[in-house]
Every structure is written in C-alpha cells, then in structure tokens.
Design an enzyme around this catalytic site. Structure first.
Site, PDB file in Angstrom:
ATOM      1  N   ILE A 138       0.821  -1.207   0.000  1.00 21.88           N
ATOM      2  CA  ILE A 138       0.000   0.000   0.000  1.00 21.88           C
ATOM      3  C   ILE A 138       0.857   1.259   0.000  1.00 21.88           C
ATOM      4  O   ILE A 138       0.475   2.276  -0.605  1.00 21.88           O
ATOM      5  CB  ILE A 138      -0.977  -0.007   1.206  1.00 21.88           C
ATOM      6  CG1 ILE A 138      -1.957   1.158   1.113  1.00 21.88           C
ATOM      7  CG2 ILE A 138      -0.226   0.030   2.531  1.00 21.88           C
ATOM      8  CD1 ILE A 138      -2.836   1.145  -0.103  1.00 21.88           C
ATOM      9  N   GLU A 144      -7.570  -2.095   5.876  1.00 25.39           N
ATOM     10  CA  GLU A 144      -7.601  -2.820   7.155  1.00 25.39           C
ATOM     11  C   GLU A 144      -6.420  -3.781   7.262  1.00 25.39           C
ATOM     12  O   GLU A 144      -5.806  -4.162   6.269  1.00 25.39           O
ATOM     13  CB  GLU A 144      -8.917  -3.580   7.330  1.00 25.39           C
ATOM     14  CG  GLU A 144      -9.431  -4.327   6.095  1.00 25.39           C
ATOM     15  CD  GLU A 144      -8.565  -5.477   5.633  1.00 25.39           C
ATOM     16  OE1 GLU A 144      -8.019  -6.191   6.508  1.00 25.39           O
ATOM     17  OE2 GLU A 144      -8.435  -5.686   4.419  1.00 25.39           O
ATOM     18  N   GLY A 203      -5.830  -6.824   0.874  1.00 24.11           N
ATOM     19  CA  GLY A 203      -6.290  -5.897   1.902  1.00 24.11           C
ATOM     20  C   GLY A 203      -5.411  -4.662   1.922  1.00 24.11           C
ATOM     21  O   GLY A 203      -4.876  -4.248   0.892  1.00 24.11           O
ATOM     22  N   GLU A 204      -5.286  -4.046   3.092  1.00 22.71           N
ATOM     23  CA  GLU A 204      -4.462  -2.842   3.293  1.00 22.71           C
ATOM     24  C   GLU A 204      -5.033  -1.601   2.608  1.00 22.71           C
ATOM     25  O   GLU A 204      -4.460  -0.530   2.684  1.00 22.71           O
ATOM     26  CB  GLU A 204      -3.028  -3.036   2.776  1.00 22.71           C
ATOM     27  CG  GLU A 204      -2.269  -4.201   3.368  1.00 22.71           C
ATOM     28  CD  GLU A 204      -0.863  -4.331   2.796  1.00 22.71           C
ATOM     29  OE1 GLU A 204      -0.469  -3.493   1.942  1.00 22.71           O
ATOM     30  OE2 GLU A 204      -0.153  -5.265   3.188  1.00 22.71           O
ATOM     31  N   GLY A 205      -6.141  -1.752   1.888  1.00 18.77           N
ATOM     32  CA  GLY A 205      -6.617  -0.646   1.065  1.00 18.77           C
ATOM     33  C   GLY A 205      -5.954  -0.602  -0.292  1.00 18.77           C
ATOM     34  O   GLY A 205      -6.066   0.402  -1.012  1.00 18.77           O
TER      35      GLY A 205
END
Length: 340
Positions: free
Chosen positions: A107, A165, A306-308
């Site tokens: 990210i 997240e 994930g992680e955005g």
C-alpha cells in the site's frame, strides 16, 4: 482522547444514519453541463464520466477536484485467529503495522505513485478481541465508541477517503458478518484468506457457523457488528456514516472493508450511495456480497491483499477522471467543430 470518552449509544448512531443527506443535484447538473461541451463525443469516456458525476454528487462540488485523498488502514487483532483460521500468526499484526510505518508494504508504494496520503489507525493491535466463537467481540459502549473513533478519521480536510484494514483472522470475522446479515451457509462466505489449506478452510467455516449460531437469530446490524465483528470493521462502519454526513466520497477496498459497508447497508440500503467499490476480491464470497447489495466493483485484478490496496488503485482512477474533466478544452475553447 480515549475510545471511552467518545462513546455514544447505538440509538445515536441509528439517528445519524437517518440523517444522512442525498446527492447534490446542482453539482451533478454542473458537471453534466461542462461534460457536454468537452472536446469528445458524448459518453466516449464511459465509466470515467460516471465517476466524475459520482464524485460531484456526493462532494457537492460542481467543479470537483481532489486535494487531500487518504487511505486509512484500521488495524486490530482477533481472538478467533488462535483457532487455526489463518495461515499467519497474530504476531503479524504488529509486524505489518511497523512495516506500514517504515514504508515497506504494498500500500505504501501504491499511495506514493498516486500521491495519496496514508494513515494507520491502531485499534489495540496488541490486545485481541475475544474469539467470536465463544463470546461477544465488544459490548455496546465499546463498539459505539470504536465507530465514533472511525468517524474522526476525516479530520483535516480529507476530500476522498479509502478504507483499508489489517488484522489476522479478519476474513473469518467478515464472513461471519455476511452470513449473519445475508443468510446462507457458513461455507458460502468463507475463503482461503491468507492462504489456508483445506483443513484451515474447514476450521474457518466451523468458526463462522459457531459464531453465527451464538447470535440466536439476531438481525439488528449493530448488534451483529458488536457481537461477531471486530474493532476495525466497527471503525470503518462509523467512517462510512461520517463520510456521508460530511460529504466526503468514499472508496471501499475488498472483502473485509465491504463487511463494514454491509453493516451500513443493512441499516439503510441507500446508505452506500456515496461509496465506490474498488475491486472484486479473489475471495469468491466478495462477489456474492456485492451482488446482494446491488453493487458493481470498478475492476477485478484477482487481488486479496487488503491494506486498502485496491482502494488506492481506484483512487488513482478517480483522480484521473476528475483531472480529465477539469483539464480538457471545450469545443469553443479549442475551436473544434461540434457534431452537426
């Protein structure tokens, strides 16, 4: 300010959802009027034109421009992770938060190339919530306070927010929320997450089944959230509500962030109209959840990090759409003949 100091009862949150505004018709009309004069055939930019209209409608800006985009990563820990539902140990939570801070995660690179801010919100990442198979994740005051904490992520003039997240075990928690809200069998909602084997997948399904059975048929979205959810999902649900109230367009990332959106959807099916869903996760149940809510993702790259990460990619597309709309010449400006 501590979470306890920001506490509000669920009734206040329900009232906030009832007060969420609709789209700004004047801003939408303004961008449509300009689009009709740009040096291109009508509709030729397809989805990019729709994105400009979406952003204008929910930001209230007739000449939309993004100056302070942010990816907010909400990190926490889940007790259910100790039941063999993940291929990674809970220690990874703190290690990845440190990795975000050091700039070493995926990210970080996506945000850097798209000039997007990144902030990590540490939701007691070293203190897991109880396992949802055995007891409630949160009581009402703590869940409501965590939602209020998420609402504060918009401080500082943010004009586009992307949900992210981090939390080992949170695909299990998200699957349980989907199962409780949308029905079906536990197996319909679980996937391999961080890469569990067949036995791990069975443990996930069993954990979801047990957690949902503990609810005893509970259908209230906020009760489902507090009992079988997690702190990051509660905070993101609060942020979704706050973004609508403050007219900040919001991008939902993947499987876990969409679980937070599902809670808001269950409270009000129109409560996600200010949200853009970035991508279809490789977690197969994500497409199922999007279909239930009548939402279409922007792209499908087979991602499940994930992680955005998907949200940040989508934010780059949104920025490009707005810059194209703002920067193109009109037919009159460029001396280009219009269609006869």
């Amino acid at each position: 300010m501590s979470l306890a100091e920001t506490a509000m009862p669920f009734s206040d949150i329900r009232n906030l959802v009832k007060a969420m505004p609709g789209p700004d018709a004047e801003a939408l009309a303004a961008v449509r009027a300009r689009d009709a004069q740009l040096t291109k055939p009508a509709g030729s930019l397809g989805k990019l034109e729709e994105i400009v209209e979406w952003y204008a409608s929910w930001s209230g800006k007739g000449a939309p421009k993004i100056t302070r985009p942010l990816v907010g990563i909400f990190a926490t820990a889940h007790g259910v992770a100790e039941e063999g539902v993940s291929a990674f140990p809970s220690a990874v939570n703190r290690q990845m938060v440190d990795n975000f801070a050091a700039g070493g995660a995926a990210i970080n690179q996506i945000c850097r190339v798209n000039d997007i801010g990144l902030k990590v919100f540490d939701l007691a990442v070293d203190l897991p919530t109880p396992s949802i198979t055995k007891q409630d994740a949160m009581d009402e005051p703590n869940c409501a306070a965590t939602m209020a904490y998420g609402m504060e992520a918009l401080a500082g003039g943010i004009d586009l927010i992307c949900l992210g997240e981090m939390g080992i075990g949170n695909t299990t928690v998200a699957a349980a929320i989907y199962n409780a809200l949308f029905g079906g069998e536990a197996e319909d909602w679980v996937g391999r997450g961080t890469g569990v084997d067949d036995e791990g997948l069975k443990r996930k399904a069993d954990a979801v089944r047990t957690a949902v059975a503990r609810l005893g048929g509970e259908k209230d979205p906020l009760e489902i959230l507090r009992r079988i959810g997690g702190r990051e999902i509660a905070a993101m649900a609060g942020l979704i509500i706050a973004a609508r109230l403050q007219r900040v367009p919001l991008i939902v990332d993947g499987f876990v962030t969409t679980a937070a959106a599902a809670v808001v959807y269950a409270m009000d099916p129109k409560g996600l109209d200010h949200c853009l869903f970035a991508h279809v996760s490789a977690e197969t149940a994500h497409k199922r959840a999007l279909d239930v809510m009548g939402k279409e993702a922007l792209f499908d790259f087979g991602m499940r990090l994930g992680e955005g990460s998907g949200g940040a990619l989508a934010a780059g597309i949104v920025k490009a759409a707005l810059e194209t709309h703002a920067g193109m010449a009109t037919f009159a400006d460029a001396g280009v003949s219009e269609k006869s």
